[in-house]
Structures are given as structure tokens and as C-alpha cells.
Design an enzyme around this catalytic site. Structure first.
Site, short mmCIF file in Angstrom:
data_model
loop_
_atom_site.label_atom_id
_atom_site.label_comp_id
_atom_site.label_asym_id
_atom_site.label_seq_id
_atom_site.Cartn_x
_atom_site.Cartn_y
_atom_site.Cartn_z
N GLY A 134 0.84 -1.19 0.00
CA GLY A 134 0.00 0.00 0.00
C GLY A 134 0.88 1.25 0.00
O GLY A 134 2.06 1.20 0.36
N CYS A 135 0.29 2.35 -0.42
CA CYS A 135 1.08 3.58 -0.53
C CYS A 135 1.48 4.11 0.85
O CYS A 135 2.66 4.41 1.08
CB CYS A 135 0.33 4.64 -1.33
SG CYS A 135 -1.38 4.85 -0.84
N TYR A 136 0.53 4.18 1.78
CA TYR A 136 0.90 4.65 3.12
C TYR A 136 1.93 3.72 3.76
O TYR A 136 2.93 4.18 4.33
CB TYR A 136 -0.33 4.74 4.02
CG TYR A 136 -1.32 5.84 3.72
CD1 TYR A 136 -0.95 7.18 3.77
CD2 TYR A 136 -2.65 5.54 3.42
CE1 TYR A 136 -1.88 8.18 3.53
CE2 TYR A 136 -3.59 6.55 3.19
CZ TYR A 136 -3.19 7.87 3.24
OH TYR A 136 -4.12 8.87 3.01
#
Ligand code: NDP
Ligand code: X2W
Length: 349
Positions: free
Chosen positions: A160-162
């Protein structure tokens, strides 16, 4: 893999009409060893790529047409598949492709194979996973912490990006045992609106987002367990925010430590010295420093009065947070130099 002259790998992009699909295409226009042969979309099936995305006129992909998803055609004609679909839509497709051709390298952008155990996925995403048997073929695609596994696996679960920004921001301190885990670890992240995908939704329309800034997922976000698992921590207090910009994630991370500021800075610098895509900075980075690139820029400091280390980590959510990372993973699984097609610097302004 195909011959040695010209592009050596044939790739398909499933869900190519979304933000990560379009960014992936943009990055692959610069990749000398990959040819994109299939792009799929349901809404734009039969349309030319350039009718939907005119910015690809005169690109190497200008003749592509959006096709319906055809598992046989993709699994038999391609070497690499990028699956840019939402969570839950992805695992049936990954399963089908892998079953037809286990030699295929599949890079999955969704969360469907990110956890070590399918049970954790089912708890966090609230859905039954019907491809549990493939977890042994899959691994977490964050090269800076898991490169050797990525080389050996067929299914790469792009993070995921976060989690990308937060895990890279905490990893050196965690590995060196410098985080006092008797205190909470707090990660406060701000994301651009492309993080939510391209599908129409009232909360992401211009007037809802512009000139405003809000927290969401405050009671719990699905990325918190992903971050905790990869850092082998019981929990991380994670709060995401939506900011009125297109791209970028800036994470501010706090942890308690006995280490001195200079020691931390030296450890981070040393830890990432051979990682091209992580730049340990002398000053806090901004999202514009990394926009359009595969870099993660990190600054670490320590406040002696509170005993808290503060890490600032910046990525482009669709760059190192998604499509750039996917190209990096593809380079690794295909045995290409890891930076191929990714030596790009930000527009900055
Ligand atoms: N945006 C970001 O910053 C990041 C996204 N990701 C992940 O990457 C994946 C793609 O994200 P993103 O590109 O932003 O999303 P988008 O919504 O922009 O695009 C997703 C694409 O998938 C297709 N699609 C949607 N639902 C289905 C379905 N049920 N079956 C088949 N196709 C479907 C759509 O194309 P069509 O309707 O034309 O078929 C759409 O273009 C997601 O899993 C996301 O969580 C990961 C990291 C960062
Ligand atoms: C701004 C925004 O809405 N962001 C998304 C995260 C997007 C992402 O990268 O995460 P996944 O790949 O796990 O979907 C969210 O909070 O759900």
C-alpha cells in the site's frame, strides 16, 4: 522471456484505465526492455488508448486498444502481468492467471496477497479469500526490505502507498532495535487525492476536496495492520489525511528512543547507502521533491526534551507508492538492473 534484441518482456496491464494503470504506462514508455501488449478495461473496451488518454499520442503504446480481460490470451502471451484492480477483484484474476501459467510473473497492486496469512486479510478486509493456496507463491513487494524473496516468487504483492512511506521511515530504527516499543508509535500521513483511485465518488469531487484538509479512517484504517505486520510490531497508531493535491504522501512518524539524534541520522544514512530509491535527507522533504519519481525521501531527527524521534518520509503515492514500485519489482523478478526505466527526477515545480 523473448529474444535479446529490443524489448525482451511482454507485459499486460489489467485495469489500465485507472490512475495506477495510466502511471504505469507512462513509466513503461521509458523502459527499454518491456513491451506492453495488452491493456484491459471494462468501461473503455474497444477504445483506442489514446482516445481515453491522449497524452500517450506518439508514445510507444499509441496503437494499443483497451481490450476485455481474457485470461487465456494474457497468461499464454505475456511474461509479466500488472494487476491494477481494487482489493477483492484481484485475487480471482491472479488465481486464474497463475493456474493457466505458473511461469507468469504477476505484480498485484491490491492488498489481496500482502499479508503473510490469509486469515489476517479476511479479518482486515472482511471478505473470504478464495485463493489461500497461493499465499506460498506470493511475497511482499517492498524491495528495500524483502529483495531476496521477491527474486524467488511468482506473485508480488505491491505494498500500500501509506505503508511504503511508513515502513521505509521506521525500518532502520526497528532493525537496529532503537524503537522503545513500550511507548506507542505514531504515524500521521497526508495523501493526495489520486490515492483514492479514479472512480467517481462524491467525497473526492473538486469542491469537496479543494481548499480543505481532513483526517479519515481515524477509528482504524486497513493499512495499520499491514504496517504493523511488516515491522513486526503489535500496533502502530496510524491516521491518514486527505490533502488537496493530486499526488504525494507525506508521513510524519514519532517513536520513543534512547538513541541520540546524530546516532539515528548516521544509522539511517548507513542503512540506506546502497538503496538508490531511498534518499536520506539533511532537511525535511516535501512531496514535490519526489512527484513523478520512484524515490522515498526521508529525514530523521530527535527531540531530546521528549525523547521522541521524528521521521518525515515523502513519496509519490502512484510512484514509489504503486506504479514505480511495480516497475522496480518487475525489474527484480525479470533480472533487469533495478533502476531500469526509473531514473527520473521530479518536475518539482
Ligand atoms: N491510487 C493509489 O495511489 C494507489 C493504489 N493502489 C492500489 O492499486 C489498485 C488500483 O488503484 P487505482 O489505479 O488507484 O484505482 P482506479 O479506481 O483508478 O482504477 C482501477 C481500475 O480497475 C478496474 N476495475 C475496477 N473494479 C473492477 C472490477 N470489479 N473488476 C475488474 N476491473 C475493475 C477499473 O477499470 P474499468 O472499470 O475500466 O474496467 C479501474 O480503471 C488498487 O488495488 C489500489 O488499492 C496501491 C497503491 C497506491
Ligand atoms: C487517499 C486514499 O483514499 N487513499 C487510500 C489508500 C490507497 C492505497 O494505496 O492503498 P491500497 O493499495 O491499500 O488501496 C485509502 O485510504 O484507502
Amino acid at each position: 522471456m523473448q529474444g535479446t534484441s529490443g524489448p525482451s518482456v511482454k507485459a499486460a496491464i489489467i485495469g489500465a484505465s485507472g490512475y495506477t494503470g495510466a502511471e504505469l504506462l507512462r513509466l513503461l514508455t521509458l523502459h527499454p526492455l518491456v513491451s506492453v501488449v495488452t491493456v484491459t478495461s471494462r468501461q473503455f473496451e474497444g477504445k483506442k488508448l489514446t482516445d481515453v488518454f491522449p497524452h500517450f499520442l506518439k508514445s510507444p503504446f499509441s496503437e494499443l486498444q483497451f481490450e476485455p480481460y481474457n485470461s487465456e490470451k494474457i497468461a499464454k502471451n505475456c511474461d509479466v502481468v500488472f494487476c491494477c484492480l481494487p482489493h477483492k477483484a484481484s485475487f480471482p484474476i491472479v488465481k486464474e492467471l497463475y493456474t493457466i501459467n505458473p511461469e507468469l510473473k504477476i505484480i498485484d497492486f491490491s492488498a489481496d496477497f500482502r499479508f503473510k496469512d490469509p486469515k489476517t486479510y479476511e479479518e482486515v478486509y472482511g471478505v473470504e479469500h478464495s485463493a489461500k493456496e497461493l499465499f506460498g507463491k506470493a511475497t511482499y513487494g517492498l524491495p528495500e526490505i524483502n529483495r531476496e524473496e521477491i527474486k524467488r516468487k511468482s506473485i508480488i504483492a505491491n505494498p500500500g502507498c501509506y505503508p511504503t512511506s511508513i515502513i521505509l521511515g521506521l525500518y532502520p530504527a526497528r532493525v537496529k532495535g532503537l524503537i522503545d516499543t513500550s511507548f506507542p508509535i505514531i504515524a500521521d500521513s497526508k495523501s493526495g487525492v489520486t490515492g483514492a483511485g479514479r472512480k467517481a465518488s462524491l467525497s473526492f469531487t473538486f469542491c469537496e476536496v479543494n481548499e480543505s484538509f481532513k483526517a479519515y479512517g481515524v477509528e482504524g484504517h486497513r493499512h495499520a495492520p499491514e504496517i504493523a505486520e511488516k515491522l513486526n510490531l503489535p500496533a502502530v497508531r496510524f491516521t491518514p489525511h486527505l490533502v488537496p493535491m493530486n499526488r504525494g504522501i507525506l508521513s510524519t512518524i514519532y517513536f520513543k528512543t534512547e538513541a541520540k539524534k546524530e546516532e539515528l541520522q548516521e544509522i539511517y544514512r548507513e542503512f540506506y547507502k546502497d538503496e538508490y530509491f531511498v534518499r536520506v535527507r539533511n532537511s525535511p522533504p516535501s512531496t514535490s521533491d519526489v512527484a513523478g519519481t520512484n524515490f522515498c525521501d526521508i529525514y530523521v531527527t530527535k527531540e531530546e526534551s521528549t525523547g521522541l524521534a521524528v521521521v518525515i518520509s515523502a513519496i509519490d503515492n502512484i510512484g514509489k507508492g504503486a506504479s514505480g514500485q511495480a516497475v522496480q519489482n518487475m525489474n527484480i523478478v525479470c533480472g533487469f538492473p533495478e533502476t531500469t526505466g526509473l531514473e527520473l527526477f521530479s518536475n518539482w515545480i
